[in-house]
Design a protein around this motif. Structure first.
Motif, PDB file in Angstrom:
ATOM      1  N   MET A   1       5.018  83.427  53.822  1.00  0.00           N
ATOM      2  CA  MET A   1       5.366  82.062  54.177  1.00  0.00           C
ATOM      3  C   MET A   1       6.259  82.073  55.421  1.00  0.00           C
ATOM      4  SD  MET A   1       7.348  79.139  51.916  1.00  0.00           S
ATOM      5  CE  MET A   1       6.022  79.115  50.706  1.00  0.00           C
ATOM      6  N   THR A   2       5.971  81.171  56.344  1.00  0.00           N
ATOM      7  CA  THR A   2       6.751  81.077  57.575  1.00  0.00           C
ATOM      8  C   THR A   2       8.132  80.505  57.290  1.00  0.00           C
ATOM      9  OG1 THR A   2       4.726  80.703  58.850  1.00  0.00           O
ATOM     10  CG2 THR A   2       6.820  80.123  59.897  1.00  0.00           C
ATOM     11  N   LYS A   3       9.156  81.227  57.713  1.00  0.00           N
ATOM     12  CA  LYS A   3      10.525  80.728  57.560  1.00  0.00           C
ATOM     13  C   LYS A   3      10.810  79.706  58.657  1.00  0.00           C
ATOM     14  CE  LYS A   3      12.097  85.217  55.799  1.00  0.00           C
ATOM     15  NZ  LYS A   3      12.989  86.383  56.083  1.00  0.00           N
ATOM     16  N   PRO A   4      11.665  78.726  58.396  1.00  0.00           N
ATOM     17  CA  PRO A   4      11.942  77.705  59.411  1.00  0.00           C
ATOM     18  C   PRO A   4      12.592  78.296  60.663  1.00  0.00           C
ATOM     19  CG  PRO A   4      12.702  76.994  57.245  1.00  0.00           C
ATOM     20  CD  PRO A   4      12.338  78.440  57.119  1.00  0.00           C
ATOM     21  N   ILE A   5      12.128  77.836  61.794  1.00  0.00           N
ATOM     22  CA  ILE A   5      12.743  78.187  63.070  1.00  0.00           C
ATOM     23  C   ILE A   5      13.967  77.297  63.274  1.00  0.00           C
ATOM     24  CG2 ILE A   5      12.424  78.114  65.586  1.00  0.00           C
ATOM     25  CD1 ILE A   5       9.450  78.786  65.032  1.00  0.00           C
ATOM     26  N   ARG A   6      15.068  77.903  63.644  1.00  0.00           N
ATOM     27  CA  ARG A   6      16.311  77.155  63.849  1.00  0.00           C
ATOM     28  C   ARG A   6      16.384  76.684  65.299  1.00  0.00           C
ATOM     29  NH1 ARG A   6      19.549  80.766  61.908  1.00  0.00           N
ATOM     30  NH2 ARG A   6      19.417  79.914  59.810  1.00  0.00           N
ATOM     31  N   VAL A   7      16.509  75.376  65.478  1.00  0.00           N
ATOM     32  CA  VAL A   7      16.594  74.774  66.806  1.00  0.00           C
ATOM     33  C   VAL A   7      18.014  74.283  67.028  1.00  0.00           C
ATOM     34  CG1 VAL A   7      15.682  73.028  68.373  1.00  0.00           C
ATOM     35  CG2 VAL A   7      14.189  74.022  66.610  1.00  0.00           C
ATOM     36  N   TRP A   8      18.703  74.885  67.977  1.00  0.00           N
ATOM     37  CA  TRP A   8      20.059  74.486  68.330  1.00  0.00           C
ATOM     38  C   TRP A   8      19.991  73.416  69.411  1.00  0.00           C
ATOM     39  CZ3 TRP A   8      24.850  76.977  66.848  1.00  0.00           C
ATOM     40  CH2 TRP A   8      24.687  78.002  65.903  1.00  0.00           C
ATOM     41  N   MET A   9      20.696  72.313  69.185  1.00  0.00           N
ATOM     42  CA  MET A   9      20.654  71.236  70.164  1.00  0.00           C
ATOM     43  C   MET A   9      21.887  70.356  70.095  1.00  0.00           C
ATOM     44  SD  MET A   9      18.414  68.082  68.682  1.00  0.00           S
ATOM     45  CE  MET A   9      16.810  68.864  68.525  1.00  0.00           C
ATOM     46  N   ALA A  10      22.197  69.755  71.247  1.00  0.00           N
ATOM     47  CA  ALA A  10      23.019  68.555  71.304  1.00  0.00           C
ATOM     48  C   ALA A  10      22.003  67.427  71.454  1.00  0.00           C
ATOM     49  CB  ALA A  10      23.975  68.603  72.490  1.00  0.00           C
ATOM     50  N   PRO A  11      21.960  66.476  70.553  1.00  0.00           N
ATOM     51  CA  PRO A  11      20.807  65.575  70.453  1.00  0.00           C
ATOM     52  C   PRO A  11      20.553  64.623  71.603  1.00  0.00           C
ATOM     53  CG  PRO A  11      22.523  64.950  68.882  1.00  0.00           C
ATOM     54  CD  PRO A  11      22.924  66.273  69.442  1.00  0.00           C
ATOM     55  N   PRO A  12      21.527  64.284  72.473  1.00  0.00           N
ATOM     56  CA  PRO A  12      21.207  63.272  73.491  1.00  0.00           C
ATOM     57  C   PRO A  12      20.150  63.702  74.509  1.00  0.00           C
ATOM     58  CG  PRO A  12      23.585  63.460  73.216  1.00  0.00           C
ATOM     59  CD  PRO A  12      22.978  64.608  72.469  1.00  0.00           C
ATOM     60  N   GLY A  13      20.164  64.950  74.940  1.00  0.00           N
ATOM     61  CA  GLY A  13      19.337  65.363  76.071  1.00  0.00           C
ATOM     62  C   GLY A  13      17.852  65.391  75.773  1.00  0.00           C
ATOM     63  N   PRO A  14      17.018  65.248  76.817  1.00  0.00           N
ATOM     64  CA  PRO A  14      15.571  65.259  76.620  1.00  0.00           C
ATOM     65  C   PRO A  14      14.989  66.623  76.239  1.00  0.00           C
ATOM     66  CG  PRO A  14      16.165  64.171  78.675  1.00  0.00           C
ATOM     67  CD  PRO A  14      17.392  64.872  78.187  1.00  0.00           C
ATOM     68  N   ASN A  15      15.528  67.702  76.795  1.00  0.00           N
ATOM     69  CA  ASN A  15      14.855  68.992  76.662  1.00  0.00           C
ATOM     70  C   ASN A  15      14.682  69.489  75.227  1.00  0.00           C
ATOM     71  OD1 ASN A  15      14.236  69.373  79.387  1.00  0.00           O
ATOM     72  ND2 ASN A  15      16.253  70.193  79.833  1.00  0.00           N
ATOM     73  N   PRO A  16      15.656  69.319  74.337  1.00  0.00           N
ATOM     74  CA  PRO A  16      15.409  69.777  72.967  1.00  0.00           C
ATOM     75  C   PRO A  16      14.229  69.086  72.303  1.00  0.00           C
ATOM     76  CG  PRO A  16      17.757  69.420  73.316  1.00  0.00           C
ATOM     77  CD  PRO A  16      17.053  68.868  74.515  1.00  0.00           C
ATOM     78  N   TRP A  17      13.982  67.838  72.685  1.00  0.00           N
ATOM     79  CA  TRP A  17      12.915  67.082  72.025  1.00  0.00           C
ATOM     80  C   TRP A  17      11.540  67.502  72.495  1.00  0.00           C
ATOM     81  CZ3 TRP A  17      14.666  65.431  67.784  1.00  0.00           C
ATOM     82  CH2 TRP A  17      16.034  65.157  67.678  1.00  0.00           C
TER      83      TRP A  17
END
Length: 249
Positions: free
Chosen positions: A1-17
């Protein structure tokens, strides 16, 4: 089973999305580590990304830490898009998709960011800078609009990761150049129609619901500043002084 990938972000910016949009489209399990913009230049995040920019990912399935949104997207597609949903295997198409992603990274992102800075965040209104970057925004839109004439997607007959990469910056273009939402693609009908095709997808709607929740948790306005903060300069000064930047009621 694939383990969740952890995405580090500060939510305002476009690039994480851009990254989350791809994860949603491919239905790859992930979890978000949301933190304040104040902390992008601090540990523990700089242990992952010494450049102090979001996003970064940790993939426990491959023991890989990776930063730069374009590199992350290409990794996700190469590693997890086994059915080539968002890419091609044919030589020309495969590299053309990569080409358009690079154009997003070198053309759209930097110019949209600079336009947003001089239109919205810079303490002085500098007409020459505003004019330059607004014109560059129009130039890039013109490139896209001309290419999309008679086409649904950037490459071939399907949506690819290159199309997805343009969405987060385009979606806030009205706020970037300070125009009415209905006017942000004025003169660029092909771009407008292309953008609508993607933001109507459930994956994008889920991304924006998640962003709204994370922004609310941090008490942030659309531009990333805490509610009640008068200017970006005030925000930066408080960060530099180590003061609490939490939203004021």
């Amino acid at each position: 089973m694939t383990k969740p990938i952890r995405v580090w972000m500060a939510p305002p910016g476009p690039n994480p999305w851009k990254v989350v949009f791809v994860l949603e489209e491919l239905q790859i399990p992930y979890e978000i580590v949301s933190f304040k913009f104040d902390d992008v230049k601090k540990k523990p995040f700089t242990d992952l990304n010494p450049n102090g920019r979001v996003p970064a990912i940790e993939d426990p399935n491959t023991d890989l830490v990776l930063w730069e949104s374009g590199a992350i997207i290409q990794y996700l597609v190469e590693q997890y898009d086994t059915s080539n949903t968002l890419t091609y295997t044919t030589l020309k198409e495969k590299h053309h998709v990569s080409q358009w992603l690079h154009f997003q990274m070198s053309g759209q992102g930097p110019y949209w960011g600079a336009a947003g800075w001089f239109n919205v965040l810079h303490p002085e209104k500098i007409p020459s800078a505003i004019e330059r970057y607004n014109e560059q925004v129009k130039r890039v839109l013109g490139v896209l609009d001309g290419w999309l004439e008679g086409k649904q997607w950037l490459v071939g007959d399907k949506m690819t990761y290159a199309d997805l990469a343009f969405v987060p910056w385009n979606d806030r273009l009205d706020a970037t150049i300070m125009c009415a939402p209905e006017d942000k693609f004025a003169g660029f009908p092909n771009v407008g129609a292309w953008h609508e095709r993607m933001i109507s997808r459930p994956s994008w709607k889920k991304c924006m619901e998640t962003r709204a929740r994370l922004m609310d948790e941090q008490g942030l306005m659309w531009n990333g500043m805490p509610k009640g903060m008068a200017s970006f300069q005030e925000y930066e000064a408080k960060i530099a002084a180590g003061e609490d930047t939490s939203a004021k009621e």
